[in-house]
Design a protein around this motif. Structure first.
Motif, PDB file in Angstrom:
ATOM      1  N   ASP A   1      -4.046 -57.175   3.607  1.00 35.55           N
ATOM      2  CA  ASP A   1      -4.300 -56.142   4.609  1.00 35.55           C
ATOM      3  C   ASP A   1      -2.953 -55.780   5.207  1.00 35.55           C
ATOM      4  O   ASP A   1      -2.202 -56.664   5.632  1.00 35.55           O
TER       5      ASP A   1
ATOM      6  N   GLN B   1      -9.521 -49.924  -6.253  1.00 35.56           N
ATOM      7  CA  GLN B   1     -10.979 -49.881  -6.348  1.00 35.56           C
ATOM      8  C   GLN B   1     -11.427 -49.927  -7.806  1.00 35.56           C
ATOM      9  O   GLN B   1     -12.387 -50.620  -8.146  1.00 35.56           O
TER      10      GLN B   1
ATOM     11  N   ARG C   1      -3.519 -48.151   8.198  1.00 36.95           N
ATOM     12  CA  ARG C   1      -3.924 -49.479   7.741  1.00 36.95           C
ATOM     13  C   ARG C   1      -4.575 -49.353   6.371  1.00 36.95           C
ATOM     14  O   ARG C   1      -5.319 -48.408   6.122  1.00 36.95           O
ATOM     15  N   PHE C   2      -4.297 -50.331   5.506  1.00 35.66           N
ATOM     16  CA  PHE C   2      -4.879 -50.300   4.169  1.00 35.66           C
ATOM     17  C   PHE C   2      -4.994 -51.718   3.629  1.00 35.66           C
ATOM     18  O   PHE C   2      -4.282 -52.629   4.055  1.00 35.66           O
ATOM     19  N   SER C   3      -5.928 -51.889   2.694  1.00 32.28           N
ATOM     20  CA  SER C   3      -6.148 -53.167   2.020  1.00 32.28           C
ATOM     21  C   SER C   3      -5.938 -52.954   0.532  1.00 32.28           C
ATOM     22  O   SER C   3      -6.398 -51.957  -0.037  1.00 32.28           O
ATOM     23  N   LYS C   4      -5.237 -53.914  -0.097  1.00 31.32           N
ATOM     24  CA  LYS C   4      -4.881 -53.780  -1.504  1.00 31.32           C
ATOM     25  C   LYS C   4      -4.644 -55.161  -2.101  1.00 31.32           C
ATOM     26  O   LYS C   4      -4.682 -56.162  -1.393  1.00 31.32           O
TER      27      LYS C   4
ATOM     28  N   GLN D   1      -0.377 -52.803   7.493  1.00 35.54           N
ATOM     29  CA  GLN D   1      -0.204 -51.656   8.377  1.00 35.54           C
ATOM     30  C   GLN D   1       1.220 -51.153   8.199  1.00 35.54           C
ATOM     31  O   GLN D   1       2.177 -51.902   8.376  1.00 35.54           O
TER      32      GLN D   1
ATOM     33  N   ASP E   1     -15.161 -50.685  -1.167  1.00 36.38           N
ATOM     34  CA  ASP E   1     -14.561 -50.287   0.110  1.00 36.38           C
ATOM     35  C   ASP E   1     -13.804 -51.424   0.788  1.00 36.38           C
ATOM     36  O   ASP E   1     -13.260 -51.241   1.873  1.00 36.38           O
TER      37      ASP E   1
ATOM     38  N   THR F   1      -8.510 -49.986  -0.204  1.00 33.30           N
ATOM     39  CA  THR F   1      -8.281 -48.622   0.275  1.00 33.30           C
ATOM     40  C   THR F   1      -8.007 -47.620  -0.825  1.00 33.30           C
ATOM     41  O   THR F   1      -8.499 -46.493  -0.778  1.00 33.30           O
ATOM     42  N   PHE F   2      -7.223 -48.000  -1.811  1.00 31.60           N
ATOM     43  CA  PHE F   2      -6.697 -47.043  -2.775  1.00 31.60           C
ATOM     44  C   PHE F   2      -7.548 -46.974  -4.042  1.00 31.60           C
ATOM     45  O   PHE F   2      -8.100 -47.984  -4.491  1.00 31.60           O
TER      46      PHE F   2
END
Length: 148
Positions: free
Chosen positions: A25, A140, A32-35, A27, A132, A135-136
């Protein structure tokens, strides 16, 4: 026509003994994004060396490449620049101990400064991984392949 710009990225799929995958996670850039852990390839680097460097920088953990998992096979424009993203994913395993702490909640940063660059890690059971959670679109897609 302008010269195409490609942004080559490399990511690691690190699983633990509990059938959980590591998610980062983050920022940065005001969002903010998760990858999956990893990032941009630097000039002069090969893909495995870039991934090993990224894991040392982000996780303070040495990894070994197990095998190639996926390379982007569809067009994705960067949300951060005018470039086309090409991402390469490898399954990896830790060499020695894991040298990072993990959280259980999404975006559970140690700092609440909205302008700071922040990162936190968490394990997600592969059976519970949802699109979900990431993020990208490329991550996904990789999640779909992992859970198929």
């Amino acid at each position: 026509m302008s010269k195409p710009v490609f942004n080559v990225r490399v990511y690691g799929i690190l699983m633990n003994d509990n059938n959980e995958v590591l998610i980062s996670d983050e920022q940065e850039y005001g969002m903010r994004f998760s990858k999956f852990p990893g990032g941009g390839l630097e000039f002069g680097e090969g893909l495995p060396d870039g991934l090993k460097r990224e894991f040392m920088e982000e996780c303070n953990t040495e990894v070994e490449i197990v095998k190639h998992f996926y390379t982007t096979d569809f067009f994705v424009k960067s949300i951060f620049s005018e470039s086309q993203i090409i991402s390469v994913y490898y399954t990896v395993k830790a060499v020695g101990e894991l040298n990072f702490s993990c959280k259980t909640e999404v975006f559970d940063f140690d700092n609440d400064d909205k302008e700071a660059i922040l990162q936190a890690f968490r394990w997600v059971n592969i059976n519970d991984l949802k699109l979900d959670d990431l993020t990208f679109p490329i991550d996904q897609h990789v999640a779909k392949l992992l859970t198929a």
